[in-house]
Scaffold this motif. Sequence first.
Motif, PDB file in Angstrom:
ATOM      1  N   TYR A   1       5.882  -7.858  -7.036  1.00 15.03           N
ATOM      2  CA  TYR A   1       6.935  -7.688  -6.036  1.00 15.03           C
ATOM      3  C   TYR A   1       6.861  -6.298  -5.393  1.00 15.03           C
ATOM      4  O   TYR A   1       7.121  -6.137  -4.202  1.00 15.03           O
ATOM      5  CB  TYR A   1       8.316  -7.925  -6.651  1.00 15.03           C
ATOM      6  CG  TYR A   1       9.390  -8.099  -5.603  1.00 15.03           C
ATOM      7  CD1 TYR A   1       9.425  -9.237  -4.809  1.00 15.03           C
ATOM      8  CD2 TYR A   1      10.359  -7.115  -5.392  1.00 15.03           C
ATOM      9  CE1 TYR A   1      10.397  -9.404  -3.829  1.00 15.03           C
ATOM     10  CE2 TYR A   1      11.331  -7.270  -4.421  1.00 15.03           C
ATOM     11  CZ  TYR A   1      11.340  -8.421  -3.644  1.00 15.03           C
ATOM     12  OH  TYR A   1      12.290  -8.572  -2.662  1.00 15.03           O
TER      13      TYR A   1
ATOM     14  N   HIS B   1       4.440  -6.442  -2.742  1.00 13.75           N
ATOM     15  CA  HIS B   1       4.955  -7.262  -1.652  1.00 13.75           C
ATOM     16  C   HIS B   1       5.859  -6.465  -0.715  1.00 13.75           C
ATOM     17  O   HIS B   1       5.808  -6.629   0.508  1.00 13.75           O
ATOM     18  CB  HIS B   1       5.715  -8.462  -2.230  1.00 13.75           C
ATOM     19  CG  HIS B   1       6.395  -9.299  -1.196  1.00 13.75           C
ATOM     20  ND1 HIS B   1       5.703 -10.072  -0.271  1.00 13.75           N
ATOM     21  CD2 HIS B   1       7.724  -9.483  -0.930  1.00 13.75           C
ATOM     22  CE1 HIS B   1       6.563 -10.695   0.516  1.00 13.75           C
ATOM     23  NE2 HIS B   1       7.791 -10.347   0.140  1.00 13.75           N
TER      24      HIS B   1
ATOM     25  N   ASP C   1      14.464  -2.304   0.060  1.00  8.54           N
ATOM     26  CA  ASP C   1      13.077  -2.381  -0.401  1.00  8.54           C
ATOM     27  C   ASP C   1      12.525  -0.994  -0.719  1.00  8.54           C
ATOM     28  O   ASP C   1      11.793  -0.807  -1.705  1.00  8.54           O
ATOM     29  CB  ASP C   1      12.201  -3.048   0.664  1.00  8.54           C
ATOM     30  CG  ASP C   1      12.479  -4.537   0.803  1.00  8.54           C
ATOM     31  OD1 ASP C   1      13.145  -5.100  -0.087  1.00  8.54           O
ATOM     32  OD2 ASP C   1      12.043  -5.115   1.818  1.00  8.54           O
TER      33      ASP C   1
END
Length: 259
Positions: free
Chosen positions: A109, A112, A121
Amino acid sequence: IFFYYYSIVIIMIGGTDYAKTKTPFGRMGGKSLLAKRIIGYFPDTEDYDIYVEPFVGAGNIFFRTVPEEGIKEIINDKDKRVYIILKGLQDDAEKVNKGIKRGVVSKEYFEHIKGSKKPADIIMTIKSSFLSQGNSYGSPRPIKTDYTEFFEDRLEGVTILNDDFSNVIKKYDSPRTLFYLDPPYESLRKKDYPDYCTPEDVYKACKSIKGFFVLSYNDSSNIRRLFKEFKIIELKTLYNNESNNPTRQELLILNYNPK
C-alpha cells in the motif's frame, strides 16, 4: 536523566494541554523532546504581535504553543508535502481523517500511495517510511492519531506558506516579530533534504532580523563561529534513530537575552 529540565507552566485552554499535543506526522530531527524547553525561552507574548516559523516541519513547536489573541501566526515549509498536509487539515480535517487507514500500512500500500498529492496519503507514507522521510518503506508504526477537531481549530486563521525561508523572513520581519527557525541541520548528505540550506544561508538571513529570533541548530564549530555574536544556549537531548550514542547536544541561538 540525560535532560536539562527547564521550568515552564503548562497552560490549559478549552481542555487542551498544548504542552502535550501530538503533531500530524513525525519528522527526522523533530523537536518533540525539546519543545517545552525551547518555548520556555520565548519572549513574553506582549513583546511581539507576529509569530513566524519559516521551517515548520512537523510543527513540534507550533502545535505546542498556545494561540494568543492579537498575535498573527505564519508557518512555512518549502517541502510541498508539509504544505499539502497542513492546508488539508486547515481546510477540512474531517476529510483528511477519513482518508487515513488505521493500523500499520503495508509495503504494497505504501508503494501504491507514494507520490500521491492527497494529505491523508502523504501522512501515511511519512509515518511508514524510513526515518519519516517518505521515500522508502521501513519502520512502520500503527496510525492512531485523530486528525479532526484539534488540528482544524489550531490552524484556524493561520497563514500557511510554501516558500523559501528567506522570503518569509523578509516579508514578515518587524521589531515586533518573533521567528522560530529550525532549519535542516548541517549535513554532508544534502541529498537527504530537498529544501537544504547551508548555515551560511541561515546566518545571512538572521543577522539583519529586526525582531526576535530563536534558532535551533546542531552543535558544531562552524555553527558556533558563524553565530558567535548571538546568545548561544546548549541543550542536551536524545536522538531516537541512533542506538549506539543517542545523547546529543544541540544549540539554541537567540538575538536577545531570555528572561
